[in-house]
Motif scaffolding. Structure first.
Motif, PDB file in Angstrom:
ATOM      1  N   TYR A  39       0.828  -1.213   0.000  1.00  0.00           N
ATOM      2  CA  TYR A  39       0.000   0.000   0.000  1.00  0.00           C
ATOM      3  C   TYR A  39       0.857   1.256   0.000  1.00  0.00           C
ATOM      4  CZ  TYR A  39      -3.629  -3.322   1.026  1.00  0.00           C
ATOM      5  OH  TYR A  39      -4.467  -4.379   0.958  1.00  0.00           O
ATOM      6  N   ASP A  40       1.990   1.184   0.641  1.00  0.00           N
ATOM      7  CA  ASP A  40       2.982   2.250   0.637  1.00  0.00           C
ATOM      8  C   ASP A  40       2.403   3.634   0.892  1.00  0.00           C
ATOM      9  OD1 ASP A  40       5.356   3.438   0.584  1.00  0.00           O
ATOM     10  OD2 ASP A  40       5.653   3.380  -1.571  1.00  0.00           O
ATOM     11  N   LEU A  41       2.025   3.826   2.138  1.00  0.00           N
ATOM     12  CA  LEU A  41       1.397   5.068   2.569  1.00  0.00           C
ATOM     13  C   LEU A  41       2.257   6.291   2.285  1.00  0.00           C
ATOM     14  CD1 LEU A  41      -1.204   5.441   4.256  1.00  0.00           C
ATOM     15  CD2 LEU A  41       0.226   5.562   6.253  1.00  0.00           C
ATOM     16  N   GLU A  42       3.573   6.122   2.388  1.00  0.00           N
ATOM     17  CA  GLU A  42       4.431   7.310   2.370  1.00  0.00           C
ATOM     18  C   GLU A  42       4.591   7.906   0.979  1.00  0.00           C
ATOM     19  OE1 GLU A  42       7.935   6.665   4.634  1.00  0.00           O
ATOM     20  OE2 GLU A  42       6.793   6.013   6.375  1.00  0.00           O
ATOM     21  N   GLN A  43       4.179   7.172  -0.073  1.00  0.00           N
ATOM     22  CA  GLN A  43       4.266   7.773  -1.400  1.00  0.00           C
ATOM     23  C   GLN A  43       3.242   8.897  -1.559  1.00  0.00           C
ATOM     24  OE1 GLN A  43       2.817   5.483  -4.781  1.00  0.00           O
ATOM     25  NE2 GLN A  43       1.966   4.011  -3.336  1.00  0.00           N
ATOM     26  N   TYR A  44       2.181   8.928  -0.709  1.00  0.00           N
ATOM     27  CA  TYR A  44       1.216  10.019  -0.750  1.00  0.00           C
ATOM     28  C   TYR A  44       1.607  11.144   0.202  1.00  0.00           C
ATOM     29  CZ  TYR A  44      -1.478   6.310  -2.877  1.00  0.00           C
ATOM     30  OH  TYR A  44      -1.885   5.291  -3.670  1.00  0.00           O
ATOM     31  N   GLY A  45       2.767  11.035   0.821  1.00  0.00           N
ATOM     32  CA  GLY A  45       3.189  12.045   1.778  1.00  0.00           C
ATOM     33  C   GLY A  45       2.535  11.884   3.126  1.00  0.00           C
ATOM     34  N   ILE A  46       2.015  10.697   3.410  1.00  0.00           N
ATOM     35  CA  ILE A  46       1.368  10.469   4.706  1.00  0.00           C
ATOM     36  C   ILE A  46       2.357   9.747   5.603  1.00  0.00           C
ATOM     37  CG2 ILE A  46      -0.562   9.386   5.885  1.00  0.00           C
ATOM     38  CD1 ILE A  46      -2.087   9.511   3.261  1.00  0.00           C
ATOM     39  N   ILE A 129      -9.267   2.885   4.090  1.00  0.00           N
ATOM     40  CA  ILE A 129      -8.748   3.859   5.053  1.00  0.00           C
ATOM     41  C   ILE A 129      -7.904   4.889   4.322  1.00  0.00           C
ATOM     42  CG2 ILE A 129      -7.323   4.144   7.108  1.00  0.00           C
ATOM     43  CD1 ILE A 129      -7.955   1.271   7.830  1.00  0.00           C
ATOM     44  N   LEU A 130      -7.061   4.394   3.411  1.00  0.00           N
ATOM     45  CA  LEU A 130      -6.190   5.285   2.643  1.00  0.00           C
ATOM     46  C   LEU A 130      -7.021   6.252   1.806  1.00  0.00           C
ATOM     47  CD1 LEU A 130      -3.355   5.968   1.810  1.00  0.00           C
ATOM     48  CD2 LEU A 130      -3.430   4.167   0.125  1.00  0.00           C
ATOM     49  N   ALA A 131      -8.084   5.715   1.156  1.00  0.00           N
ATOM     50  CA  ALA A 131      -8.926   6.570   0.324  1.00  0.00           C
ATOM     51  C   ALA A 131      -9.591   7.652   1.157  1.00  0.00           C
ATOM     52  CB  ALA A 131      -9.979   5.718  -0.386  1.00  0.00           C
ATOM     53  N   ALA A 132     -10.014   7.284   2.391  1.00  0.00           N
ATOM     54  CA  ALA A 132     -10.683   8.272   3.242  1.00  0.00           C
ATOM     55  C   ALA A 132      -9.729   9.376   3.656  1.00  0.00           C
ATOM     56  CB  ALA A 132     -11.249   7.577   4.479  1.00  0.00           C
ATOM     57  N   ILE A 133      -8.495   8.992   4.029  1.00  0.00           N
ATOM     58  CA  ILE A 133      -7.535  10.026   4.431  1.00  0.00           C
ATOM     59  C   ILE A 133      -7.265  10.955   3.266  1.00  0.00           C
ATOM     60  CG2 ILE A 133      -5.203  10.465   5.275  1.00  0.00           C
ATOM     61  CD1 ILE A 133      -5.215   7.764   6.584  1.00  0.00           C
ATOM     62  N   LEU A 134      -7.103  10.366   2.083  1.00  0.00           N
ATOM     63  CA  LEU A 134      -6.773  11.195   0.921  1.00  0.00           C
ATOM     64  C   LEU A 134      -7.966  12.039   0.473  1.00  0.00           C
ATOM     65  CD1 LEU A 134      -4.592   8.770  -1.168  1.00  0.00           C
ATOM     66  CD2 LEU A 134      -3.864  10.823   0.003  1.00  0.00           C
ATOM     67  N   ALA A 135      -9.188  11.529   0.706  1.00  0.00           N
ATOM     68  CA  ALA A 135     -10.361  12.272   0.248  1.00  0.00           C
ATOM     69  C   ALA A 135     -10.559  13.538   1.058  1.00  0.00           C
ATOM     70  CB  ALA A 135     -11.601  11.381   0.347  1.00  0.00           C
ATOM     71  N   VAL A 136     -10.414  13.470   2.386  1.00  0.00           N
ATOM     72  CA  VAL A 136     -10.666  14.663   3.186  1.00  0.00           C
ATOM     73  C   VAL A 136      -9.383  15.372   3.584  1.00  0.00           C
ATOM     74  CG1 VAL A 136     -12.845  13.874   4.103  1.00  0.00           C
ATOM     75  CG2 VAL A 136     -10.761  13.342   5.339  1.00  0.00           C
ATOM     76  N   GLY A 137      -8.273  14.616   3.643  1.00  0.00           N
ATOM     77  CA  GLY A 137      -7.045  15.156   4.209  1.00  0.00           C
ATOM     78  C   GLY A 137      -6.508  16.399   3.552  1.00  0.00           C
ATOM     79  N   PRO A 138      -5.919  16.297   2.371  1.00  0.00           N
ATOM     80  CA  PRO A 138      -5.148  17.411   1.809  1.00  0.00           C
ATOM     81  C   PRO A 138      -5.933  18.694   1.656  1.00  0.00           C
ATOM     82  CG  PRO A 138      -4.800  15.402   0.551  1.00  0.00           C
ATOM     83  CD  PRO A 138      -5.901  15.119   1.505  1.00  0.00           C
ATOM     84  N   ASP A 139      -7.148  18.616   1.068  1.00  0.00           N
ATOM     85  CA  ASP A 139      -7.888  19.848   0.795  1.00  0.00           C
ATOM     86  C   ASP A 139      -8.347  20.524   2.076  1.00  0.00           C
ATOM     87  OD1 ASP A 139      -7.565  19.691  -1.899  1.00  0.00           O
ATOM     88  OD2 ASP A 139      -9.286  18.368  -2.157  1.00  0.00           O
ATOM     89  N   ALA A 140      -8.856  19.715   3.018  1.00  0.00           N
ATOM     90  CA  ALA A 140      -9.352  20.303   4.260  1.00  0.00           C
ATOM     91  C   ALA A 140      -8.223  20.950   5.042  1.00  0.00           C
ATOM     92  CB  ALA A 140     -10.017  19.215   5.106  1.00  0.00           C
ATOM     93  N   ILE A 141      -7.071  20.278   5.059  1.00  0.00           N
ATOM     94  CA  ILE A 141      -5.943  20.851   5.797  1.00  0.00           C
ATOM     95  C   ILE A 141      -5.528  22.170   5.168  1.00  0.00           C
ATOM     96  CG2 ILE A 141      -3.513  20.515   6.357  1.00  0.00           C
ATOM     97  CD1 ILE A 141      -4.155  17.554   6.606  1.00  0.00           C
ATOM     98  N   ALA A 142      -5.473  22.182   3.840  1.00  0.00           N
ATOM     99  CA  ALA A 142      -5.068  23.410   3.159  1.00  0.00           C
ATOM    100  C   ALA A 142      -6.082  24.524   3.406  1.00  0.00           C
ATOM    101  CB  ALA A 142      -4.919  23.138   1.665  1.00  0.00           C
TER     102      ALA A 142
END
Lengths: 149, 378
Positions: A39-46, A129-142
């Motif tokens: 799954y390699d989480l860290e390639q998405y910067g997580i 889980i990965l899809a959920a983090i990526l779906a809300v994570g980057p945009d909401a944080i920004a």
């Protein structure tokens, strides 16, 4: 210009803190499985490091037990802004099988802290889980980062 | 100085509070606080049918979820005085050993993470994912499988699935030795592991250490030896070591993975034809059953009135192992980093251990019956 630059950086470096508030740790090991080369989480910067003081995303797994009722809010307040909360598994959503008469769980988690994304499943697949983090994570944080500035 | 670690800490996977009493970098003693994931499973299970209880038993622990359902089902089979059909028993062994492989790989990967050896950590997870695929192929889910019912297993397996599982295992076996050798003969990993966190045989007996932790300290004790399926049909030798340090515990797990691969091969080669489930009428009565989980011995004590569960008590291995770690291994450890590595080498599983039992001075134990337990705030 500076905001745009900050957005780019915030989107590509997401620090995650995993909190097990009283589940069966099935969701915890699915998060560990996310670290694996498949799954390699860290390639998405997580980056999962379980340190609330540096985290951007809090993953909550588990129905809230007696001990966690106050500690969860305390940990939430320690996380710096901007922060988002992802509830993984059925336990933080409804208490799953533990939410029955006589148990000592206080689900759902949204009674205690605001929840941004919910992933159901017992446990959900790592890719979900990965899809959920990526779906809300980057945009909401920004977006939330810009509000504060 | 008291150094508190947890409940949320980068080095811990599950919530638990470690209090290390330190002088400089040296760890003198350790104390452990539990209670963060106490959900009251035994209490919920009372007054339910086994069909509902088995789901709860599966969620006692997420890593060794399989063995809990097997023990739960076999306790009821013992109360009824019957056994599952032979094909079901073999399928249970197959799933149990697959679960053991993934659990041991996860435990060793956590140990390497605690040593900050990221390479081996990644390799262990790389080996683990295909095993999770095999479990998913067999049972339909990765973690909570719902595979056991009282009187057998839930569904049958066909030959093509067995072939795929065999292929996965052969690939695992061909790659596996390289990583074991990296650990066994690697000078740096070895230096960090040899003679650290010693648990002598006497201390292991005093602390009731079970599973790979007890076996690495010279306790030749594996419940699979006495289990009827293994005893009558399969070839099993207990793997044990004498050293009792972090290295021995990790190597013991590696050796058990090899053994599990061989057992699965034996099961697939000799899988008998027949039913996978039979109807069992449960009489009123009391029964207990013990099984070897990946971490040691798990026991169920169940009293039933024929339909509902009247009383249930679960004993899981991690509570003894964590106490052995806190009391005997974390005495006079050279550095805090070694203390963390020792703690990880015990393979602690916190979700299992949360039970409330009051032991009074006379040694009589009783279950905590929630006298003034707070009501829900709704």
């Amino acid at each position: 210009m500076l905001d745009a630059l900050k957005d780019v950086i915030r989107k590509s470096s997401i620090h995650v803190c995993l909190i097990n508030t009283g589940g069966c740790n099935g969701c915890d090991i699915e998060v560990v499985a996310l670290l694996s080369p498949r799954y390699d989480l860290e390639q998405y910067g997580i980056y999962v490091h379980n340190n609330p003081r540096e985290a951007d995303v809090i993953l909550v797994a588990g129905a809230v037990t007696e001990q966690w009722r106050e500690k969860l809010q305390r940990i939430y307040s320690k996380v710096p802004e901007p922060k988002i909360v992802v509830a993984i598994g059925n336990c933080p959503l409804s208490g799953d099988v533990f939410n029955q008469e006589g148990s000592s769980v206080y689900a759902p988690v949204s009674d205690f802290i605001p929840v941004d994304a919910e992933v159901s499943g017992c446990p959900p697949r790592p890719s979900e889980i990965l899809a959920a983090i990526l779906a809300v994570g980057p945009d909401a944080i920004a977006a939330r980062g810009r509000q504060k500035v | 100085m008291i150094l508190p670690i947890g409940p949320i800490h980068p080095s811990l996977k599950e919530p638990l509070r470690l209090k290390l009493k330190t002088r400089g970098e040296k760890v003198l003693t350790a104390e452990i606080d539990y209670g963060y994931v106490h959900r009251g499973i035994e209490r919920i299970m009372k007054g339910k049918t086994w069909q509902k209880g088995i789901y709860l038993s599966e969620r006692v622990c997420g890593i060794c979820s399989y063995i809990h359902t097997q023990t739960f089902a076999e306790t009821f089979e013992r109360i009824a005085g019957e056994r599952a059909p032979l094909r079901a028993q073999f399928l249970r062994v197959l799933t149990n050993e697959l679960d053991r492989i993934q659990s041991h790989l996860l435990a060793n990967s956590t140990y390497f993470k605690a040593l900050e050896h990221e390479t081996l950590f990644m390799y262990m997870l790389y080996l683990r994912e295909p095993v999770m695929d095999a479990i998913e192929l067999l049972t339909g889910n990765r973690v909570n499988m719902g595979w056991n019912v009282v009187g057998g297993v839930r569904m049958d397996v066909n030959q093509s699935h067995l072939d795929s599982i065999m292929k996965i295992l052969l690939k695992l076996e061909s790659e596996y030795d390289r990583y074991v050798e990296m650990f066994e003969h690697g000078p740096l990993v070895g230096l960090r592991s040899h003679d650290v966190g010693k648990l002598s045989r006497d201390d292991a007996i005093k602390a009731r250490a079970v599973g790979p932790i007890g076996r690495a300290s010279g306790l030749k004790h594996d419940l699979r030896e006495n289990h009827h399926t293994y005893r009558d049909n399969l070839d099993l030798k207990v793997i044990w070591r004498k050293e009792g340090d972090n290295f021995a515990r990790t190597m013991n797990r590696f050796d058990e993975i090899t053994q599990s691969i061989n057992l699965i091969k034996e099961v697939i080669a000799n899988l008998p034809e027949g039913d996978i489930r039979k109807k069992i009428d449960i009489p009123a009565g009391y029964g207990d059953w013990r099984n070897e989980a990946p971490r040691g011995e798990v026991s169920y004590f169940i009293e039933t009135n024929g339909n509902l569960i009247k009383d249930v008590s679960i004993r899981t291995p991690s509570i003894m192992n964590i106490d052995a770690c806190a009391k005997y291994m974390l005495n006079d450890v050279a550095t805090v980093a070694d203390a963390i590595a020792t703690y990880a080498s015990v393979d602690p599983c916190i979700a299992c251990t949360e039970r409330v039992i009051i032991v009074d001075e006379s040694g009589k134990s009783q279950e905590f019956d929630y006298p003034n337990y707070p009501k829900k705030n709704k």
